[in-house]
Design an enzyme around this catalytic site. Structure first.
Site, PDB file in Angstrom:
ATOM      1  N   ARG A 139      -1.535   5.270  -5.551  1.00 51.39           N
ATOM      2  CA  ARG A 139      -0.321   4.630  -5.016  1.00 51.39           C
ATOM      3  C   ARG A 139      -0.069   5.088  -3.574  1.00 51.39           C
ATOM      4  O   ARG A 139       0.432   6.183  -3.325  1.00 51.39           O
ATOM      5  CB  ARG A 139       0.879   4.974  -5.877  1.00 51.39           C
ATOM      6  CG  ARG A 139       2.217   4.464  -5.350  1.00 51.39           C
ATOM      7  CD  ARG A 139       2.347   2.971  -5.437  1.00 51.39           C
ATOM      8  NE  ARG A 139       2.452   2.518  -6.832  1.00 51.39           N
ATOM      9  CZ  ARG A 139       2.505   1.235  -7.195  1.00 51.39           C
ATOM     10  NH1 ARG A 139       2.462   0.283  -6.266  1.00 51.39           N
ATOM     11  NH2 ARG A 139       2.589   0.909  -8.484  1.00 51.39           N
ATOM     12  N   ARG A 162     -10.374  -1.451  -5.780  1.00 53.37           N
ATOM     13  CA  ARG A 162      -9.568  -0.254  -5.500  1.00 53.37           C
ATOM     14  C   ARG A 162      -9.710   0.817  -6.568  1.00 53.37           C
ATOM     15  O   ARG A 162      -9.245   1.947  -6.368  1.00 53.37           O
ATOM     16  CB  ARG A 162      -8.100  -0.628  -5.339  1.00 53.37           C
ATOM     17  CG  ARG A 162      -7.456  -1.207  -6.598  1.00 53.37           C
ATOM     18  CD  ARG A 162      -5.991  -1.466  -6.408  1.00 53.37           C
ATOM     19  NE  ARG A 162      -5.371  -1.974  -7.631  1.00 53.37           N
ATOM     20  CZ  ARG A 162      -4.078  -1.915  -7.892  1.00 53.37           C
ATOM     21  NH1 ARG A 162      -3.256  -1.360  -7.014  1.00 53.37           N
ATOM     22  NH2 ARG A 162      -3.593  -2.408  -9.010  1.00 53.37           N
ATOM     23  N   HIS A 240      -3.780  -3.456   1.637  1.00 50.07           N
ATOM     24  CA  HIS A 240      -2.422  -3.228   1.109  1.00 50.07           C
ATOM     25  C   HIS A 240      -1.815  -1.979   1.772  1.00 50.07           C
ATOM     26  O   HIS A 240      -1.514  -0.975   1.107  1.00 50.07           O
ATOM     27  CB  HIS A 240      -2.505  -3.046  -0.405  1.00 50.07           C
ATOM     28  CG  HIS A 240      -1.223  -3.232  -1.145  1.00 50.07           C
ATOM     29  ND1 HIS A 240      -0.038  -2.652  -0.752  1.00 50.07           N
ATOM     30  CD2 HIS A 240      -0.937  -3.932  -2.273  1.00 50.07           C
ATOM     31  CE1 HIS A 240       0.910  -2.968  -1.621  1.00 50.07           C
ATOM     32  NE2 HIS A 240       0.387  -3.753  -2.553  1.00 50.07           N
ATOM     33  N   ASP A 285       9.261  -9.246  -1.298  1.00 49.83           N
ATOM     34  CA  ASP A 285       7.870  -9.472  -1.701  1.00 49.83           C
ATOM     35  C   ASP A 285       7.483 -10.881  -1.254  1.00 49.83           C
ATOM     36  O   ASP A 285       7.619 -11.843  -2.006  1.00 49.83           O
ATOM     37  CB  ASP A 285       7.712  -9.306  -3.215  1.00 49.83           C
ATOM     38  CG  ASP A 285       6.241  -9.275  -3.646  1.00 49.83           C
ATOM     39  OD1 ASP A 285       5.368  -9.480  -2.782  1.00 49.83           O
ATOM     40  OD2 ASP A 285       5.991  -9.049  -4.849  1.00 49.83           O
ATOM     41  N   GLU A 344       0.815  -6.155   4.975  1.00 50.21           N
ATOM     42  CA  GLU A 344      -0.579  -6.239   4.553  1.00 50.21           C
ATOM     43  C   GLU A 344      -1.288  -7.431   5.191  1.00 50.21           C
ATOM     44  O   GLU A 344      -0.894  -8.573   4.978  1.00 50.21           O
ATOM     45  CB  GLU A 344      -0.633  -6.366   3.031  1.00 50.21           C
ATOM     46  CG  GLU A 344       0.261  -5.358   2.307  1.00 50.21           C
ATOM     47  CD  GLU A 344       0.500  -5.719   0.853  1.00 50.21           C
ATOM     48  OE1 GLU A 344      -0.404  -6.324   0.240  1.00 50.21           O
ATOM     49  OE2 GLU A 344       1.588  -5.414   0.330  1.00 50.21           O
TER      50      GLU A 344
END
Length: 387
Positions: A139, A162, A240, A285, A344
């Site tokens: 994270r 990832r 990200h 978002d 991002e």
């Protein structure tokens, strides 16, 4: 001789040479309490006097202190690239610049987890509750979303790149960018048999992470279709990036004004951005579409501006979970949303399609520059339009 003189500036040159011959201590001349070049030359000529006392510290230095000084200096002169163990024994690569900036990349996920400027200030956010244990993703930092961004497909959220172990690429194909005076590492990911079961396509994903001489951080991805069955494949992608900010309420994003976006909080409905800039008062978002190649993040409190430059990545995702969602995430601190912002560089709305043998390239370059936006000294448009 230099060392002897610095221990006792009143020595004659003859006695200093005798002391030098009688000592086994071998030291370089980079001592903190040395004569300046002028003062040393005057000593050699016999014209040195106390009027040049500013050329040295009066305190003498012991052999032990001198040895410790040299050892400390030697330890600080680390290699520009180092491979070592990180959290929970996971391997990581550290890139360093002589001015003091650095980058850390874990081979797990090829994930950048630290980017520090020449003042050793951390520029990326990694949660204090981040889980560095496969198969959990890390994270924070810069996770790579491939071959799927978020839930835009049938795979696990953000794809599998990832949470796979990447390898250092010993002989990558040449990159078109000039890599002189830069420190970089090349990583590569190829699908395993298990990957082929969930996403039946053969590919080579090459990533170059570069630390520039000014402390800029560049990530260049090259993805090639290596299918032998003649079939193309499509994917979505994002860097990200979690930026570290002082206070999310004191941050604004420039460069996305008047653009269309998909709101993930409203079932991906399409809207047009209103206002002069993006500020933050609640959860965000959004996927901004057809974005410029430069975006600026202005942190008023730190008087710092992040500049994102990107190629091959038409979209830009802006995300902050805010308080309720932060509390719902096990690997994220309840109040950490105040100190991070994801902007991002991405290709989401229109998936990238590659035929066998074709290659796609997506590049992101990050820089952090001082700014004085609070006092009106920074023109955001200059940041966006400048070099």
């Amino acid at each position: 001789v230099w060392v002897a003189l610095n221990r006792n500036p009143t020595l004659s040159l003859k006695k200093a040479k005798e002391r030098k011959r009688n000592t086994k201590l071998k030291l370089p001349l980079r001592l903190h309490n040395c004569f300046t070049k002028q003062g040393f030359e005057e000593k050699l000529r016999g014209t040195y006097s106390k009027t040049h006392a500013e050329c040295f510290f009066e305190e003498s230095i012991s052999s032990a202190e001198a040895t410790a000084t040299v050892a400390a200096e030697a330890a600080s002169e680390k290699a520009p690239m180092e491979i070592c163990k990180g959290i929970n024994g996971l391997e990581k690569v550290i890139l360093r610049d002589v001015r003091g900036s650095s980058v850390e990349i874990y081979l797990y996920g090829a994930q950048v987890t630290s980017w520090k400027n020449e003042h050793r200030e951390e520029l990326l956010f990694v949660s204090s509750k981040a889980i560095f244990k496969p198969p959990k993703p890390i994270r924070g930092g810069i996770p790579i979303c491939f071959p799927q961004f978020s839930n835009h497909g049938s795979l696990e959220a953000h794809g599998f790149a990832r949470n796979r172990f990447w390898s250092i690429d010993p002989s990558p194909p040449p990159f078109p960018t000039n890599s002189s005076n830069k420190t970089f590492v090349d990583l590569i990911l190829k699908p395993t048999e298990e990957d082929m079961k969930i996403w039946p396509h053969s590919f080579e994903f090459r990533l170059r992470v570069t630390l520039g001489p000014a402390g800029d951080l560049m990530l260049t991805s090259r993805i090639r279709n290596t299918n032998t069955d003649g079939k193309p494949f499509s994917f979505t992608f994002a860097y990200h990036t979690y930026f570290s900010v002082s206070d999310i309420s004191e941050v604004r994003v420039e460069g996305l004004e008047t653009l269309d976006y998909l709101d993930n909080l409203q079932n991906k409905q399409r809207f047009t951005e209103q206002g002069d800039a993006i500020t933050f008062e609640s959860e965000v978002d959004k996927i901004y579409l057809s974005t410029p190649t430069k975006i600026a993040i202005l942190d008023h409190e730190k008087k710092r501006t992040f500049v994102i430059r990107k190629d091959g990545l038409p979209d830009a995702v802006v995300w902050n979970p805010w308080d309720k969602k932060a509390k719902a995430m096990a690997d994220f601190g309840d109040d950490e949303y105040k100190h991070m912002l994801c902007v991002e560089a991405a290709a989401v709305e229109k998936p990238i399609t590659l035929k066998p043998g074709e290659e796609w390239r997506g590049r992101q370059e990050l820089s952090a520059v001082p700014s004085s936006y609070c006092s009106g000294q920074l023109d955001p448009q200059r940041v966006l339009q400048g070099s």
